[in-house]
Design a protein around this motif. Structure first.
Motif, short mmCIF file in Angstrom:
data_model
loop_
_atom_site.label_atom_id
_atom_site.label_comp_id
_atom_site.label_asym_id
_atom_site.label_seq_id
_atom_site.Cartn_x
_atom_site.Cartn_y
_atom_site.Cartn_z
N ILE A 123 1.06 -1.45 0.13
CA ILE A 123 0.05 -0.03 0.25
C ILE A 123 0.87 1.19 0.10
O ILE A 123 0.53 2.12 -0.80
CB ILE A 123 -0.90 0.02 1.11
CG1 ILE A 123 -1.86 -1.19 1.04
CG2 ILE A 123 -1.57 1.36 1.32
CD1 ILE A 123 -2.74 -1.33 2.22
N LEU A 124 2.10 1.16 0.74
CA LEU A 124 2.91 2.38 0.91
C LEU A 124 3.62 2.77 -0.42
O LEU A 124 3.91 3.80 -0.83
CB LEU A 124 3.84 2.35 2.03
CG LEU A 124 2.80 2.53 3.51
CD1 LEU A 124 3.94 2.38 4.66
CD2 LEU A 124 2.45 3.91 3.56
N GLY A 125 3.84 1.51 -1.10
CA GLY A 125 4.46 1.51 -2.15
C GLY A 125 3.79 2.06 -3.31
O GLY A 125 4.32 2.98 -4.18
N LEU A 126 2.37 1.70 -3.45
CA LEU A 126 1.61 2.38 -4.37
C LEU A 126 1.29 3.73 -4.16
O LEU A 126 1.29 4.58 -5.00
CB LEU A 126 0.17 1.46 -4.40
CG LEU A 126 0.31 0.07 -4.99
CD1 LEU A 126 -0.86 -0.60 -4.66
CD2 LEU A 126 0.60 0.07 -6.29
N LEU A 127 1.25 4.08 -2.75
CA LEU A 127 1.24 5.55 -2.41
C LEU A 127 2.49 6.28 -2.87
O LEU A 127 2.14 7.48 -3.37
CB LEU A 127 0.89 5.86 -1.00
CG LEU A 127 -0.51 5.34 -0.40
CD1 LEU A 127 -0.58 5.49 1.16
CD2 LEU A 127 -1.47 6.70 -0.75
N TYR A 128 3.48 5.72 -2.67
CA TYR A 128 4.60 6.39 -3.12
C TYR A 128 4.71 6.90 -4.52
O TYR A 128 5.03 7.96 -5.02
CB TYR A 128 5.98 5.32 -2.75
CG TYR A 128 7.29 6.04 -2.66
CD1 TYR A 128 7.93 6.47 -1.78
CD2 TYR A 128 7.87 6.18 -3.91
CE1 TYR A 128 9.12 6.93 -1.49
CE2 TYR A 128 9.13 6.77 -4.04
CZ TYR A 128 9.84 7.10 -2.91
OH TYR A 128 11.10 7.65 -2.85
N ILE A 129 4.23 5.88 -5.21
CA ILE A 129 4.07 6.06 -6.76
C ILE A 129 3.06 7.19 -7.19
O ILE A 129 3.40 8.10 -8.02
CB ILE A 129 3.94 4.66 -7.51
CG1 ILE A 129 5.25 3.76 -7.51
CG2 ILE A 129 3.48 4.89 -9.15
CD1 ILE A 129 4.83 2.37 -7.83
N VAL A 130 2.09 6.82 -6.48
CA VAL A 130 0.93 8.02 -6.60
C VAL A 130 1.25 9.29 -6.30
O VAL A 130 1.11 10.45 -7.06
CB VAL A 130 -0.37 7.54 -6.08
CG1 VAL A 130 -1.35 8.95 -6.26
CG2 VAL A 130 -0.99 6.32 -6.87
N ILE A 131 1.79 9.35 -5.14
CA ILE A 131 2.26 10.76 -4.42
C ILE A 131 3.44 11.21 -5.45
O ILE A 131 3.51 12.54 -5.73
CB ILE A 131 2.38 10.56 -3.03
CG1 ILE A 131 1.33 10.47 -2.14
CG2 ILE A 131 3.27 11.90 -2.73
CD1 ILE A 131 1.56 10.25 -0.97
N GLY A 132 4.40 10.45 -5.50
CA GLY A 132 5.59 10.84 -6.41
C GLY A 132 5.00 11.40 -7.85
O GLY A 132 5.76 12.38 -8.30
#
Length: 160
Positions: A123-132
């Motif tokens: 979940i945090l990896g996906l958030l990382y990509i979206v936020i990035g």
């Protein structure tokens, strides 16, 4: 003893990552490189500690740790590398977080909270990509990696 050490190490490294972006003294390349470096240190230590009972998972952690180590050293000591990797660096760190989370899912099948550590990383990896993609703020991105390390450490401590 090993599990407690690795858990406390994950919490410590996570807190370091969360605190460093607040200082705002490091450039983007160094900040991302530091985050990836601390994640690689964690993976290398986990790989060494689980080699006795999970050879496949240990090898996967060691290989990922070495890959992340080389990437982090390049980002920290060669700022031109960030210029070269600017477009993919944010995605690469998010993808690495997801890969590390999947490795955590595989390695921690027998633990009570291993599933949640892996899911939190995905979940945090996906958030990382979206936020990035939309924000690209190194403070937020470094903090996400720190949060995952703290969650992993706390859940490993609870899994006794």
């Amino acid at each position: 003893m090993k599990t407690k050490f690795v858990s406390l190490l994950a919490i410590l490294l996570g807190l370091i990552i969360i605190i460093f972006p607040v200082l705002g003294l490091i450039g983007v390349s160094s900040l991302i490189g530091l985050s990836v470096l601390l994640m690689s240190i964690y993976l290398l230590i986990v790989g060494v500690t689980i080699i006795d009972y999970n050879g496949t998972g240990a090898i996967m952690d060691l290989i990922l740790g070495l890959l992340l180590l080389f990437l982090s050293i390049g980002l920290i000591f060669n700022p031109a590398l960030l210029g070269f990797l600017t477009e993919i660096t944010l995605y690469l760190a998010g993808i690495m977080l997801i890969v590390v989370a999947v490795a955590s899912l595989i390695n921690n099948r027998s633990s009570r909270y291993g599933f949640y550590i892996g899911i939190a990383g995905i979940i945090l990896g996906l958030l990382y990509i979206v936020i990035g993609t939309y924000i690209s703020n190194p403070i937020v991105l470094g903090t996400l990696i720190g949060i995952w390390l703290v969650i992993s450490g706390v859940l490993k401590l609870m899994d006794r």
